[in-house]
Scaffold this motif. Structure first.
Motif, PDB file in Angstrom:
ATOM      1  N   GLU A 192      14.408 -10.168   5.069  1.00  0.00           N
ATOM      2  CA  GLU A 192      14.460  -8.733   4.801  1.00  0.00           C
ATOM      3  C   GLU A 192      13.890  -8.424   3.422  1.00  0.00           C
ATOM      4  OE1 GLU A 192      18.324  -7.119   5.390  1.00  0.00           O
ATOM      5  OE2 GLU A 192      18.500  -7.861   7.441  1.00  0.00           O
ATOM      6  N   PRO A 193      12.568  -8.518   3.285  1.00  0.00           N
ATOM      7  CA  PRO A 193      11.957  -8.204   1.987  1.00  0.00           C
ATOM      8  C   PRO A 193      12.040  -6.711   1.695  1.00  0.00           C
ATOM      9  CG  PRO A 193      10.259  -8.525   3.644  1.00  0.00           C
ATOM     10  CD  PRO A 193      11.569  -8.886   4.300  1.00  0.00           C
ATOM     11  N   ILE A 194      11.871  -6.368   0.436  1.00  0.00           N
ATOM     12  CA  ILE A 194      11.723  -4.964   0.059  1.00  0.00           C
ATOM     13  C   ILE A 194      10.361  -4.505   0.573  1.00  0.00           C
ATOM     14  CG2 ILE A 194      11.510  -3.373  -1.881  1.00  0.00           C
ATOM     15  CD1 ILE A 194      13.239  -5.401  -3.491  1.00  0.00           C
ATOM     16  N   VAL A 195      10.331  -3.425   1.323  1.00  0.00           N
ATOM     17  CA  VAL A 195       9.078  -2.939   1.905  1.00  0.00           C
ATOM     18  C   VAL A 195       8.637  -1.671   1.174  1.00  0.00           C
ATOM     19  CG1 VAL A 195       7.894  -2.156   3.979  1.00  0.00           C
ATOM     20  CG2 VAL A 195       9.668  -3.928   4.148  1.00  0.00           C
ATOM     21  N   LEU A 196       7.459  -1.737   0.563  1.00  0.00           N
ATOM     22  CA  LEU A 196       6.900  -0.593  -0.141  1.00  0.00           C
ATOM     23  C   LEU A 196       5.912   0.132   0.765  1.00  0.00           C
ATOM     24  CD1 LEU A 196       6.173  -2.355  -3.565  1.00  0.00           C
ATOM     25  CD2 LEU A 196       8.248  -1.147  -2.857  1.00  0.00           C
ATOM     26  N   PRO A 197       5.710   1.427   0.578  1.00  0.00           N
ATOM     27  CA  PRO A 197       4.774   2.170   1.429  1.00  0.00           C
ATOM     28  C   PRO A 197       3.334   1.731   1.208  1.00  0.00           C
ATOM     29  CG  PRO A 197       5.548   3.548  -0.372  1.00  0.00           C
ATOM     30  CD  PRO A 197       6.378   2.297  -0.409  1.00  0.00           C
ATOM     31  N   PRO A 198       2.440   1.993   2.157  1.00  0.00           N
ATOM     32  CA  PRO A 198       1.050   1.525   2.054  1.00  0.00           C
ATOM     33  C   PRO A 198       0.333   1.989   0.787  1.00  0.00           C
ATOM     34  CG  PRO A 198       1.498   2.360   4.255  1.00  0.00           C
ATOM     35  CD  PRO A 198       2.694   2.709   3.421  1.00  0.00           C
ATOM     36  N   TYR A 199       0.716   3.142   0.267  1.00  0.00           N
ATOM     37  CA  TYR A 199       0.043   3.713  -0.896  1.00  0.00           C
ATOM     38  C   TYR A 199       0.713   3.351  -2.213  1.00  0.00           C
ATOM     39  CZ  TYR A 199       3.392   6.893   1.260  1.00  0.00           C
ATOM     40  OH  TYR A 199       4.492   7.402   1.910  1.00  0.00           O
ATOM     41  N   ASP A 200       1.631   2.384  -2.193  1.00  0.00           N
ATOM     42  CA  ASP A 200       2.320   1.985  -3.415  1.00  0.00           C
ATOM     43  C   ASP A 200       1.354   1.316  -4.395  1.00  0.00           C
ATOM     44  OD1 ASP A 200       5.292   1.511  -4.493  1.00  0.00           O
ATOM     45  OD2 ASP A 200       4.070  -0.229  -5.020  1.00  0.00           O
ATOM     46  N   PRO A 201       1.562   1.501  -5.714  1.00  0.00           N
ATOM     47  CA  PRO A 201       0.676   0.884  -6.710  1.00  0.00           C
ATOM     48  C   PRO A 201       0.588  -0.637  -6.630  1.00  0.00           C
ATOM     49  CG  PRO A 201       2.042   2.569  -7.744  1.00  0.00           C
ATOM     50  CD  PRO A 201       2.538   2.406  -6.335  1.00  0.00           C
ATOM     51  N   MET A 202       1.596  -1.308  -6.073  1.00  0.00           N
ATOM     52  CA  MET A 202       1.534  -2.767  -5.975  1.00  0.00           C
ATOM     53  C   MET A 202       0.514  -3.238  -4.944  1.00  0.00           C
ATOM     54  SD  MET A 202       3.372  -3.953  -8.346  1.00  0.00           S
ATOM     55  CE  MET A 202       3.259  -2.492  -9.394  1.00  0.00           C
ATOM     56  N   GLY A 203      -0.028  -2.320  -4.167  1.00  0.00           N
ATOM     57  CA  GLY A 203      -1.082  -2.672  -3.238  1.00  0.00           C
ATOM     58  C   GLY A 203      -2.455  -2.224  -3.701  1.00  0.00           C
ATOM     59  N   ALA A 204      -2.518  -1.707  -4.927  1.00  0.00           N
ATOM     60  CA  ALA A 204      -3.745  -1.059  -5.409  1.00  0.00           C
ATOM     61  C   ALA A 204      -4.941  -2.000  -5.482  1.00  0.00           C
ATOM     62  CB  ALA A 204      -3.491  -0.425  -6.781  1.00  0.00           C
ATOM     63  N   LEU A 205      -4.729  -3.267  -5.822  1.00  0.00           N
ATOM     64  CA  LEU A 205      -5.850  -4.196  -5.961  1.00  0.00           C
ATOM     65  C   LEU A 205      -6.652  -4.312  -4.663  1.00  0.00           C
ATOM     66  CD1 LEU A 205      -7.267  -6.212  -7.840  1.00  0.00           C
ATOM     67  CD2 LEU A 205      -5.699  -7.967  -7.036  1.00  0.00           C
ATOM     68  N   ALA A 206      -5.996  -4.073  -3.535  1.00  0.00           N
ATOM     69  CA  ALA A 206      -6.674  -4.178  -2.243  1.00  0.00           C
ATOM     70  C   ALA A 206      -7.347  -2.871  -1.830  1.00  0.00           C
ATOM     71  CB  ALA A 206      -5.667  -4.578  -1.163  1.00  0.00           C
ATOM     72  N   HIS A 207      -7.288  -1.863  -2.682  1.00  0.00           N
ATOM     73  CA  HIS A 207      -7.853  -0.556  -2.311  1.00  0.00           C
ATOM     74  C   HIS A 207      -8.830  -0.022  -3.327  1.00  0.00           C
ATOM     75  CE1 HIS A 207      -5.169  -0.166   1.126  1.00  0.00           C
ATOM     76  NE2 HIS A 207      -4.170  -0.545   0.355  1.00  0.00           N
ATOM     77  N   LEU A 208      -9.353  -0.910  -4.187  1.00  0.00           N
ATOM     78  CA  LEU A 208     -10.262  -0.462  -5.251  1.00  0.00           C
ATOM     79  C   LEU A 208     -11.652  -1.042  -5.068  1.00  0.00           C
ATOM     80  CD1 LEU A 208      -7.791  -0.857  -8.233  1.00  0.00           C
ATOM     81  CD2 LEU A 208      -8.535   1.271  -7.208  1.00  0.00           C
TER      82      LEU A 208
END
Length: 451
Positions: free
Chosen positions: A435-451
């Motif tokens: 049960e990991p902490i689930v962040l939304p798709p637009y969270d800053p921790m996913g930013a490296l994959a969207h730049l």
């Protein structure tokens, strides 16, 4: 308390103007900023001198040549291949070797587009105006990515040397290709959502769309080898001896580079969330049915220690940071204290790392490699040597010196091997958390994959 809206008072402006005319700091600051480049004039000379490009702990072999991603967002692939090539250099007594980020780039684009189409299909009941769908549509053909996403491509397609699949114009300058792919992917989202809303079978249509994406990629980038297609790698070693190896992309990654992808784990420093917990960004990925991008969230001191441990074990370190904040490309220094903003009465230390993320001032934007660290007598890190992928004309021949304070404030991710967790007093069983902490798709921790 009831707040009443107020406009900008002209009376207050006049009062402030007169007040600032007698404020020496404001007047000197105005003279400096209006006639000079603040990035140069505010350099703290003592801090510049303190960031020496000398380290008492470093890996034996640094990768050569320094690579250049040029006008593309492939930093994560360059940092990854820069890490992987060290094994080949040691094994074959090489002065330098270039792996092919372009090969991984091609197959990531192909898989990423397919992943996107599946996201569109599974969420077709969501209104097109919803935040989720609008996020999917923002930049579906993005160049960015994460270390785990790289491993997904390597597991399926392998790795090749640069001589087998070198850069094309559009790998180095990807904007036009990305724009054209983005248009088509948004068009395909409309087509698929409309068909699904009408109750139509989209199986054949999706295959047609995938085929068109593949056609576009081959036109822009050229046909790469297939994962089990043989090629011959030819090279000279340090002694000038010619060698050649006939292999396949899959075999090259496993036998030449000895890359064991499941062994790696990304450590994260996200002070918004609980430490010693797994964190997952929802719907972040590139290969359908592949492993999700999961991080182990730890205090920043643990990330620092993980770096020191790897360097002592002669291993380079992939890391993700908020770059180019507080980076001087001319001097090759990454240091929060390199500029004396206080001389202007401007304080850059008023927000915590947590608050900067929450209020949109910081996020993970760039991936690089650490190849050395300088530690004090107690073994605590002071500064790090960073291998970038912007060519030799920036930094110190492509390398940077990063201070410990910079790492603590602006580094978010460090990649290690699972076997190294015990040295951090972490039980590897923590990675089995269902049960990991689930962040939304637009969270800053996913930013490296969207730049």
């Amino acid at each position: 308390m009831v707040y009443e809206k107020s406009d900008v008072s002209l009376e207050a402006l006049s009062q402030w103007t007169e007040e600032f005319k007698t404020d020496i700091k404001t007047q000197i600051g105005g003279t400096v900023l209006q006639h000079s480049n603040a990035d140069e004039i505010l350099i703290n000379r003592s801090q510049e001198i303190a960031n020496k490009n000398v380290f008492n702990t470093k890996i034996e072999i640094e990768g050569l040549p320094v690579m250049d991603q040029k006008a593309s967002g492939r930093c994560w692939l360059f940092a990854s291949t820069n890490l992987l090539r060290i094994t080949a250099m040691k094994k074959y007594n090489l002065k330098e070797v270039k792996l092919s980020p372009s090969y991984l780039f091609f197959y990531d684009k192909l898989e990423r587009c397919n992943y996107y189409l599946d996201l569109i299909i599974e969420s077709y009941k969501e209104p097109a105006e919803s935040r989720l769908i609008q996020w999917f549509l923002t930049d579906p053909a993005t160049d960015g990515g994460q270390f785990t996403m790289m491993t997904q491509i390597v597991d399926k397609y392998g790795v090749v040397p640069d001589q087998i699949y070198p850069d094309s114009f559009n790998t180095t300058t990807s904007r036009i290709m990305d724009n054209m792919l983005n248009f088509k992917l948004r068009e395909y989202a409309l087509v698929l959502r409309t068909m699904l809303e009408n109750g139509e079978d989209i199986t054949t249509k999706k295959t047609e769309l995938q085929k068109e994406i593949y056609r576009m990629l081959t036109m822009f980038l050229g046909n790469p080898p297939k994962p089990n297609e043989e090629f011959t790698w030819e090279f000279y070693d340090k002694d000038g001896k010619y060698q050649s190896i006939t292999t396949t992309p899959i075999a090259y990654s496993k036998e030449v580079l000895e890359f064991d992808t499941p062994e790696y784990i990304s450590l994260l420093n996200d002070p918004r969330n609980d430490y010693n917990k797994l964190i997952k960004v929802d719907r972040l990925g590139n290969v359908v049915n592949g492993d999700p991008v999961v991080y182990l969230n730890l205090e920043i001191k643990k990330l620092s220690q993980a770096i020191v441990n790897r360097i002592k074990n002669n291993k380079p370190v992939f890391f993700g940071s908020d770059t180019p904040k507080f980076m001087d490309k001319k001097r090759g220094i990454m240091d929060v204290d390199l500029w004396d903003f206080q001389l202007l009465g401007y304080d850059v230390n008023t927000m915590s790392k947590k608050d900067r993320v929450i209020y949109g001032h910081s996020l993970m934007t760039h991936a690089m490699l650490i190849t050395a660290v300088h530690v004090d007598e107690a073994g605590d890190p002071i500064r790090y040597r960073v291998e970038n992928s912007w060519g030799t004309k920036t930094g110190q021949d492509g390398y940077y010196v990063m201070s410990q304070k910079y790492l603590e404030e602006y580094v978010y991710q460090v990649v290690v091997e699972k076997s190294e967790l015990s040295a951090l007093d972490i039980d590897v069983k923590i990675l089995e958390d269902s049960e990991p902490i689930v962040l939304p798709p637009y969270d800053p921790m996913g930013a490296l994959a969207h730049l």
